[in-house]
Design a protein around this motif. Sequence first.
Motif, PDB file in Angstrom:
ATOM      1  N   LEU A  27       0.866  -1.182   0.000  1.00  0.00           N
ATOM      2  CA  LEU A  27       0.000   0.000   0.000  1.00  0.00           C
ATOM      3  C   LEU A  27       0.897   1.224   0.000  1.00  0.00           C
ATOM      4  O   LEU A  27       1.753   1.374   0.871  1.00  0.00           O
ATOM      5  CB  LEU A  27      -0.896   0.013   1.240  1.00  0.00           C
ATOM      6  CG  LEU A  27      -1.932  -1.104   1.363  1.00  0.00           C
ATOM      7  CD1 LEU A  27      -2.523  -1.113   2.761  1.00  0.00           C
ATOM      8  CD2 LEU A  27      -3.031  -0.913   0.333  1.00  0.00           C
ATOM      9  N   THR A  28       0.718   2.092  -0.984  1.00  0.00           N
ATOM     10  CA  THR A  28       1.526   3.301  -1.072  1.00  0.00           C
ATOM     11  C   THR A  28       0.602   4.506  -1.235  1.00  0.00           C
ATOM     12  O   THR A  28      -0.582   4.369  -1.512  1.00  0.00           O
ATOM     13  CB  THR A  28       2.498   3.233  -2.262  1.00  0.00           C
ATOM     14  OG1 THR A  28       1.737   3.160  -3.483  1.00  0.00           O
ATOM     15  CG2 THR A  28       3.412   2.023  -2.157  1.00  0.00           C
ATOM     16  N   GLN A 483       0.988 -14.555   3.650  1.00  0.00           N
ATOM     17  CA  GLN A 483       0.461 -13.278   3.179  1.00  0.00           C
ATOM     18  C   GLN A 483       1.062 -12.152   4.007  1.00  0.00           C
ATOM     19  O   GLN A 483       1.076 -12.204   5.240  1.00  0.00           O
ATOM     20  CB  GLN A 483      -1.063 -13.248   3.307  1.00  0.00           C
ATOM     21  CG  GLN A 483      -1.689 -11.971   2.752  1.00  0.00           C
ATOM     22  CD  GLN A 483      -3.183 -11.909   3.009  1.00  0.00           C
ATOM     23  OE1 GLN A 483      -3.641 -12.111   4.132  1.00  0.00           O
ATOM     24  NE2 GLN A 483      -3.959 -11.644   1.955  1.00  0.00           N
ATOM     25  N   VAL A 484       1.561 -11.137   3.311  1.00  0.00           N
ATOM     26  CA  VAL A 484       2.108  -9.949   3.952  1.00  0.00           C
ATOM     27  C   VAL A 484       1.428  -8.730   3.343  1.00  0.00           C
ATOM     28  O   VAL A 484       1.285  -8.633   2.119  1.00  0.00           O
ATOM     29  CB  VAL A 484       3.638  -9.856   3.778  1.00  0.00           C
ATOM     30  CG1 VAL A 484       4.152  -8.494   4.252  1.00  0.00           C
ATOM     31  CG2 VAL A 484       4.334 -10.976   4.534  1.00  0.00           C
ATOM     32  N   ILE A 485       1.008  -7.819   4.200  1.00  0.00           N
ATOM     33  CA  ILE A 485       0.492  -6.518   3.768  1.00  0.00           C
ATOM     34  C   ILE A 485       1.402  -5.475   4.377  1.00  0.00           C
ATOM     35  O   ILE A 485       1.603  -5.459   5.597  1.00  0.00           O
ATOM     36  CB  ILE A 485      -0.959  -6.312   4.233  1.00  0.00           C
ATOM     37  CG1 ILE A 485      -1.875  -7.393   3.649  1.00  0.00           C
ATOM     38  CG2 ILE A 485      -1.464  -4.926   3.837  1.00  0.00           C
ATOM     39  CD1 ILE A 485      -3.289  -7.372   4.209  1.00  0.00           C
ATOM     40  N   THR A 486       1.965  -4.617   3.553  1.00  0.00           N
ATOM     41  CA  THR A 486       2.888  -3.615   4.067  1.00  0.00           C
ATOM     42  C   THR A 486       2.511  -2.232   3.576  1.00  0.00           C
ATOM     43  O   THR A 486       2.163  -2.041   2.399  1.00  0.00           O
ATOM     44  CB  THR A 486       4.347  -3.935   3.686  1.00  0.00           C
ATOM     45  OG1 THR A 486       5.216  -2.957   4.278  1.00  0.00           O
ATOM     46  CG2 THR A 486       4.554  -3.947   2.186  1.00  0.00           C
ATOM     47  N   VAL A 487       2.562  -1.276   4.482  1.00  0.00           N
ATOM     48  CA  VAL A 487       2.412   0.138   4.148  1.00  0.00           C
ATOM     49  C   VAL A 487       3.820   0.702   4.009  1.00  0.00           C
ATOM     50  O   VAL A 487       4.631   0.583   4.931  1.00  0.00           O
ATOM     51  CB  VAL A 487       1.637   0.882   5.253  1.00  0.00           C
ATOM     52  CG1 VAL A 487       1.574   2.364   4.945  1.00  0.00           C
ATOM     53  CG2 VAL A 487       0.241   0.300   5.409  1.00  0.00           C
ATOM     54  N   THR A 488       4.130   1.284   2.853  1.00  0.00           N
ATOM     55  CA  THR A 488       5.517   1.672   2.592  1.00  0.00           C
ATOM     56  C   THR A 488       5.591   3.003   1.860  1.00  0.00           C
ATOM     57  O   THR A 488       4.689   3.383   1.098  1.00  0.00           O
ATOM     58  CB  THR A 488       6.235   0.590   1.779  1.00  0.00           C
ATOM     59  OG1 THR A 488       7.591   0.995   1.551  1.00  0.00           O
ATOM     60  CG2 THR A 488       5.563   0.351   0.439  1.00  0.00           C
ATOM     61  N   VAL A 493      10.811  -1.130  -1.984  1.00  0.00           N
ATOM     62  CA  VAL A 493       9.923  -2.120  -1.372  1.00  0.00           C
ATOM     63  C   VAL A 493       8.669  -2.296  -2.212  1.00  0.00           C
ATOM     64  O   VAL A 493       8.231  -3.418  -2.495  1.00  0.00           O
ATOM     65  CB  VAL A 493       9.560  -1.701   0.061  1.00  0.00           C
ATOM     66  CG1 VAL A 493       8.494  -2.640   0.649  1.00  0.00           C
ATOM     67  CG2 VAL A 493      10.797  -1.689   0.949  1.00  0.00           C
ATOM     68  N   ALA A 494       8.078  -1.183  -2.639  1.00  0.00           N
ATOM     69  CA  ALA A 494       6.832  -1.254  -3.407  1.00  0.00           C
ATOM     70  C   ALA A 494       7.020  -2.036  -4.694  1.00  0.00           C
ATOM     71  O   ALA A 494       6.116  -2.762  -5.133  1.00  0.00           O
ATOM     72  CB  ALA A 494       6.325   0.153  -3.693  1.00  0.00           C
ATOM     73  N   ALA A 495       8.182  -1.903  -5.313  1.00  0.00           N
ATOM     74  CA  ALA A 495       8.419  -2.584  -6.587  1.00  0.00           C
ATOM     75  C   ALA A 495       8.440  -4.091  -6.443  1.00  0.00           C
ATOM     76  O   ALA A 495       8.171  -4.826  -7.396  1.00  0.00           O
ATOM     77  CB  ALA A 495       9.742  -2.107  -7.182  1.00  0.00           C
ATOM     78  N   LEU A 496       8.749  -4.588  -5.247  1.00  0.00           N
ATOM     79  CA  LEU A 496       8.845  -6.025  -5.026  1.00  0.00           C
ATOM     80  C   LEU A 496       7.487  -6.654  -4.679  1.00  0.00           C
ATOM     81  O   LEU A 496       7.386  -7.861  -4.526  1.00  0.00           O
ATOM     82  CB  LEU A 496       9.843  -6.316  -3.900  1.00  0.00           C
ATOM     83  CG  LEU A 496      11.310  -6.038  -4.272  1.00  0.00           C
ATOM     84  CD1 LEU A 496      12.176  -6.006  -3.029  1.00  0.00           C
ATOM     85  CD2 LEU A 496      11.815  -7.104  -5.236  1.00  0.00           C
ATOM     86  N   GLY A 497       6.462  -5.833  -4.548  1.00  0.00           N
ATOM     87  CA  GLY A 497       5.151  -6.359  -4.205  1.00  0.00           C
ATOM     88  C   GLY A 497       4.532  -7.157  -5.339  1.00  0.00           C
ATOM     89  O   GLY A 497       4.672  -6.817  -6.511  1.00  0.00           O
TER      90      GLY A 497
END
Length: 552
Positions: A27-28, A483-488, A493-497
């Motif tokens: 999530l960005t 499952q991983v949800i990350t706020v970044t 990091v976002a590119a690896l989602g």
Amino acid sequence: MLRDLSIRDILLIDRLDLGFAPGLNVLTGETGAGKSILLDALGFVLGWRGRAELVREGAVEGVVEAVFELGPDHPAHGILDAAGLPGGDELILRRINTQDGRKRAFVNDRRAGSEVLRALSDTLVELHGQHDDKGLLDPKRHRALLDAFGGLDEAVSAQRALWRAQTSAMRAVKTAQDALAEAARDADFLSHAVAELDALDPQPGEEAQLDAERRLMRAAGQIREEVDRAASALGAEGAEGRLHDGLRWLEDAAGRADGVLDAPIAALSRTLAELDEATRGIQAAQDQLRHDPAALERVEERLFAIRALARKHNVAPDAVPDLALDLRARLETLDQGEAGLARLQAEAEAARLAYDTGAQALSTARHASAAKLDAAMAKELAPLKLERAVFASKVTPAAQDPGPEGIDRVVFEVATNPGAPAGPINRIASGGELSRFLLALKVCLSEQSGGVTMIFDEIDRGVGGATADAVGRRLADVAARGQVITVTHSPQVAALGGHHWQVVKSVEDAQTRTDVHALGEAERVDELARMLAGDRVTEEARAAARALLAAR
């Protein structure tokens, strides 16, 4: 895993439906766009404590619904069963917040309390970040985390069984000691009471039997007088004699009556037979009612002795025989108690030795697991630019007495620089360092996550470049097993989602709203470019974004 999240009228969100997937979900969005609102909403439906006022301005109530997919062995099934709630492979949580602050929760469409939500949340979601005070930073959880990492669950279960056996044996000793002490205090009384009861030797039901005999004997005089009158009236001088006379006269006339008198003669014969039986019964009653006055005295003396003992010991008369058994058993406890106590003490000592042996073996295994975890952490810290830091799993004797899970206290400590003092991870590491320590620790412990959805809230804060890339790759490693949800805020990091959502805030008709959009490949390039370049997105930024995506 978390499959769907629906939000209605919560803070700045009007209406939002999100579908999450396995793997790494990112999530960005710009600072202040409302990414934290999503976490607030998820925390609300999971029963976490959070903001007091969540309902969107102007709305009557706010609603959050979360749908989780459960595997057959998911621990949430046990909580549902214990709460009497319907289960299945799908878990639907729904919570409503009214404008006046009242809250209602539903689990699979059944009303449930917030304590059930929180119990379920412990099996569904882990939140990791700089305020992770209930997760990896909580020292109370460190021992369980180390045990899970070392595969010591069976050993811990065995130790709990040894603890229960030791506790039970010690309780038996205490009970025996108390009984022996009580018996010793009452020794003189018990000896006298048992001797008195043994001399009387009351039998079960005897008091009621004696009472009936006494009443019969006391009434026997009057009864005997009436029975004697009946015997006279029915005997040879009475009815029996008259009936015999009548029978004789009829039999004399029968020969001349051509059978007319046969039936009366037969009936009269039967009557005489019945009368004879009645007469014998009356004679038996006369014999029974003929008693010796001394017998009444003996019956009354024993009856009154039983009742006197009942009053003395404050029990019902029919309970005196049981009282005798109880007091005799207590006296035997005193006589044999020392030997029984010695046997129980020997059993308790054996249980203590078994517990101590198991606890020492478990402690040895924990020290070995701690060394393995420390080595694994050392490998993870270097790529995260923490190569000079030292992580240590400290296994020390428990400050309190030994417990069900052994004799050890486990605390995760860190030293961030050579020569710097080590201390608990939540007190030593700075914000950015703490996030990376937590991520490394989670990578090492990820195999013990048990199907939990892991949420990382800006865990990459304060890092960039190669370190941010290392953070992202470790998040992806953890996500590969669940499952991983990350706020970044980090483009690396976002590119690896595997799945990317953008949180945006807009103002329409003087109202501010937060929305979330799933991004396709082209939109991801623009979002990554914005994260790289800021407000003014250039072609160079887009090229860098494409390079990040290509390097996944």
